[in-house]
Design an enzyme around this catalytic site. Structure first.
Site, PDB file in Angstrom:
ATOM      1  N   ASN A   1       0.828  -1.216   0.000  1.00  0.00           N
ATOM      2  CA  ASN A   1       0.000   0.000   0.000  1.00  0.00           C
ATOM      3  C   ASN A   1       0.859   1.262   0.000  1.00  0.00           C
ATOM      4  OD1 ASN A   1      -2.537  -1.410   0.149  1.00  0.00           O
ATOM      5  ND2 ASN A   1      -2.058  -1.853   2.290  1.00  0.00           N
TER       6      ASN A   1
ATOM      7  N   ARG B   1       7.769   7.172  -1.934  1.00  0.00           N
ATOM      8  CA  ARG B   1       7.724   6.952  -0.480  1.00  0.00           C
ATOM      9  C   ARG B   1       8.505   5.695  -0.096  1.00  0.00           C
ATOM     10  NH1 ARG B   1       3.930   4.998   3.599  1.00  0.00           N
ATOM     11  NH2 ARG B   1       4.234   6.231   5.494  1.00  0.00           N
TER      12      ARG B   1
ATOM     13  N   ARG C   1       4.267  -1.998   8.769  1.00  0.00           N
ATOM     14  CA  ARG C   1       5.346  -2.707   8.068  1.00  0.00           C
ATOM     15  C   ARG C   1       6.533  -2.966   8.998  1.00  0.00           C
ATOM     16  NH1 ARG C   1       3.725   1.685   5.563  1.00  0.00           N
ATOM     17  NH2 ARG C   1       2.330   1.512   3.755  1.00  0.00           N
TER      18      ARG C   1
ATOM     19  N   LYS D   1       2.189 -11.344  -4.505  1.00  0.00           N
ATOM     20  CA  LYS D   1       2.836 -10.345  -5.356  1.00  0.00           C
ATOM     21  C   LYS D   1       4.260 -10.051  -4.890  1.00  0.00           C
ATOM     22  CE  LYS D   1       4.035  -5.996  -6.608  1.00  0.00           C
ATOM     23  NZ  LYS D   1       3.226  -4.802  -6.618  1.00  0.00           N
TER      24      LYS D   1
ATOM     25  N   PRO E   1       4.955 -10.880 -11.393  1.00  0.00           N
ATOM     26  CA  PRO E   1       4.241 -10.225 -10.293  1.00  0.00           C
ATOM     27  C   PRO E   1       2.951  -9.581 -10.806  1.00  0.00           C
ATOM     28  CG  PRO E   1       6.568  -9.645 -10.297  1.00  0.00           C
ATOM     29  CD  PRO E   1       6.296 -10.324 -11.587  1.00  0.00           C
TER      30      PRO E   1
ATOM     31  N   ASP F   1      -0.270  -7.192  -9.864  1.00  0.00           N
ATOM     32  CA  ASP F   1      -1.004  -6.269  -9.010  1.00  0.00           C
ATOM     33  C   ASP F   1      -2.101  -5.639  -9.852  1.00  0.00           C
ATOM     34  OD1 ASP F   1       0.337  -4.503 -10.640  1.00  0.00           O
ATOM     35  OD2 ASP F   1       1.545  -3.605  -9.058  1.00  0.00           O
TER      36      ASP F   1
ATOM     37  N   HIS G   1      -2.245  -2.856 -11.229  1.00  0.00           N
ATOM     38  CA  HIS G   1      -1.668  -2.163 -12.377  1.00  0.00           C
ATOM     39  C   HIS G   1      -1.488  -3.141 -13.541  1.00  0.00           C
ATOM     40  CE1 HIS G   1       0.513   1.308 -13.983  1.00  0.00           C
ATOM     41  NE2 HIS G   1       1.431   0.474 -14.433  1.00  0.00           N
TER      42      HIS G   1
ATOM     43  N   GLN H   1     -14.483  -9.424 -10.558  1.00  0.00           N
ATOM     44  CA  GLN H   1     -13.893  -9.330  -9.223  1.00  0.00           C
ATOM     45  C   GLN H   1     -13.373  -7.923  -8.953  1.00  0.00           C
ATOM     46  OE1 GLN H   1     -12.068 -13.849  -9.794  1.00  0.00           O
ATOM     47  NE2 GLN H   1     -10.811 -12.254  -8.840  1.00  0.00           N
TER      48      GLN H   1
ATOM     49  N   GLN I   1       7.139  -8.703 -18.819  1.00  0.00           N
ATOM     50  CA  GLN I   1       6.146  -7.954 -18.064  1.00  0.00           C
ATOM     51  C   GLN I   1       6.725  -6.659 -17.521  1.00  0.00           C
ATOM     52  OE1 GLN I   1       6.402  -7.792 -14.495  1.00  0.00           O
ATOM     53  NE2 GLN I   1       4.442  -6.868 -13.973  1.00  0.00           N
TER      54      GLN I   1
ATOM     55  N   PHE J   1       5.196  -2.890 -17.723  1.00  0.00           N
ATOM     56  CA  PHE J   1       4.978  -2.157 -16.476  1.00  0.00           C
ATOM     57  C   PHE J   1       5.694  -0.811 -16.531  1.00  0.00           C
ATOM     58  CE2 PHE J   1       6.054  -0.950 -12.143  1.00  0.00           C
ATOM     59  CZ  PHE J   1       4.865  -1.147 -11.459  1.00  0.00           C
TER      60      PHE J   1
END
Length: 382
Positions: free
Chosen positions: A175, A180, A230, A274, A291, A293, A295, A312, A339, A343
């Site tokens: 998240n 960040r 975390r 992921k 991976p 997600d 995106h 979904q 991929q 990405f």
């Protein structure tokens, strides 16, 4: 004060190895969310930490240039100030780490042995033995959409990172967004890692060891540094690895099949499918790991008319597996590499590469006019 190196001003102190830009683009590979340790410190110059060394990298059309900094003495004073609030036990550990850094010597001395070690590190990190141009040709032949993207986004390589650094960096991605995450990883290294050198008032630290991460005081310290929930995942995962699996466990996952490695990683606190796939792909030699997600799911639906799971709202384990199998069937054994190109091409920060030169210049001029009010928002990473 030591400054960040520039190829234009001190080229004789740099070393190089043959590498065409079609095989590696530093600006794309180092800024697309694989590693969070690199910063562009001058135009086309990227400085970061890899293999216990601080590097600045740049490139010309046919060569990758690198400068490796000497480990610096005299950092104890700043370390004492920085860690004044740390318990005596932790401060003693920090002093031992600093002494170990000094005792190791200065690997940047230009001896033949050092040059060989550093070139090997760099080749391994960028996996330069993999012929990316051949992979792009294969992917483009199998996938017309990829071919259109690949004509613009050449040279996106998959890094081969140190497994501990990769795992604990990606635990921080939950998240979160790229800028960040970079700040969190930087604070993690500053709090728990060994100091390496200081350049233009920027300090560089090695990534913390598993034992440093597993210390009982780590969760509280990291919460104070803004890591939130975390912090617990970082400390507990490190402790579980040491107590249950052993210090060499992560490295050993490089030699087991991809599904086994992924499932093993998922036993750790804070590691979902992921994150496990990211670690498999970016540090454990599992080139087939894709991976997934939200995106990547959007890319699949928008560009490949992928309809499974369209009703979904979240990505289930089944959707993750099915979508990964879809891309593996399309792209083959290096599906994770392919991929990463798509990405990268979909990140907002790189949309300027898709524009015509005239449109790009116009947008840059408009951005300059608006600069005082601009706020750059990074992409979410789950």
């Amino acid at each position: 004060m030591t400054k960040h190196a520039l190829l234009s001003s001190e080229a004789k102190l740099w070393r190089s190895l043959a590498c065409a830009k079609s095989e590696l683009r530093l600006d794309l590979t180092l800024a697309c969310g694989q590693s969070f340790r690199w910063r562009e410190t001058a135009e086309g110059h990227w400085t970061g930490v890899m293999g216990g060394r601080v590097w600045t990298l740049t490139q010309t059309d046919d060569a990758l240039w690198y400068y490796v900094y000497k480990k610096q003495d005299g950092l104890e004073g700043s370390e004492r100030k920085r860690k004044a609030s740390i318990s005596p036990v932790e401060e003693n550990k920090s002093k031992k780490r600093l002494k170990a850094v000094k005792d190791e010597g200065e690997p940047a001395d230009a001896t033949v042995q050092d040059c060989d070690v550093e070139e090997k590190l760099l080749r391994g990190y960028f996996q330069l033995d993999v012929k990316l141009g051949d992979l792009y040709s294969d992917w483009g032949a199998a996938d017309p959409h990829f071919k259109r993207i690949a004509d613009i986004f050449t040279g996106v390589r998959m890094l081969r990172q140190e497994p501990t650094e990769c795992l604990f960096s990606f635990i921080c991605t939950s998240n979160n967004h790229i800028s960040r995450i970079q700040g969190m990883v930087e604070r993690l290294c500053e709090a728990l890692g060994s100091p390496l050198c200081q350049l233009d008032q920027a300090s560089y630290y090695d990534f913390p060891s598993l034992s440093s991460l597993a210390d009982g005081s780590v969760e509280t310290r990291l919460r104070d540094l803004g890591f939130g929930y975390r912090a617990r995942f970082l400390q507990q995962s490190a402790k579980q690895i040491i107590d249950v699996y052993g210090i060499q466990w992560l490295e050993s996952l490089r030699s087991v099949p991809y599904p086994q490695a992924r499932n093993a990683l998922r036993t750790l606190p804070g590691v979902g499918t992921k994150v496990a796939d990211c670690v498999c792909l970016m540090s454990l030699d599992k080139a087939e790991a894709v991976p997934i997600d939200t995106h990547v799911w959007q890319i699949a639906k928008r560009d490949y008319q992928y309809s499974a799971g369209s009703g979904q709202k979240s990505i289930t384990d089944k959707l993750h597996r099915d979508l990964g199998d879809f891309f593996r069937a399309l792209w083959g054994p290096y599906a994770g590499w392919a991929q990463s190109v798509l990405f990268c091409a979909d990140l907002k920060k790189f949309q300027k590469f898709k524009q015509s030169p005239v449109k790009q210049l116009k947008n840059e001029e408009e951005n300059e006019d608006k600069q005082p009010e601009m706020f750059i928002k990074s992409e979410k990473m789950s």
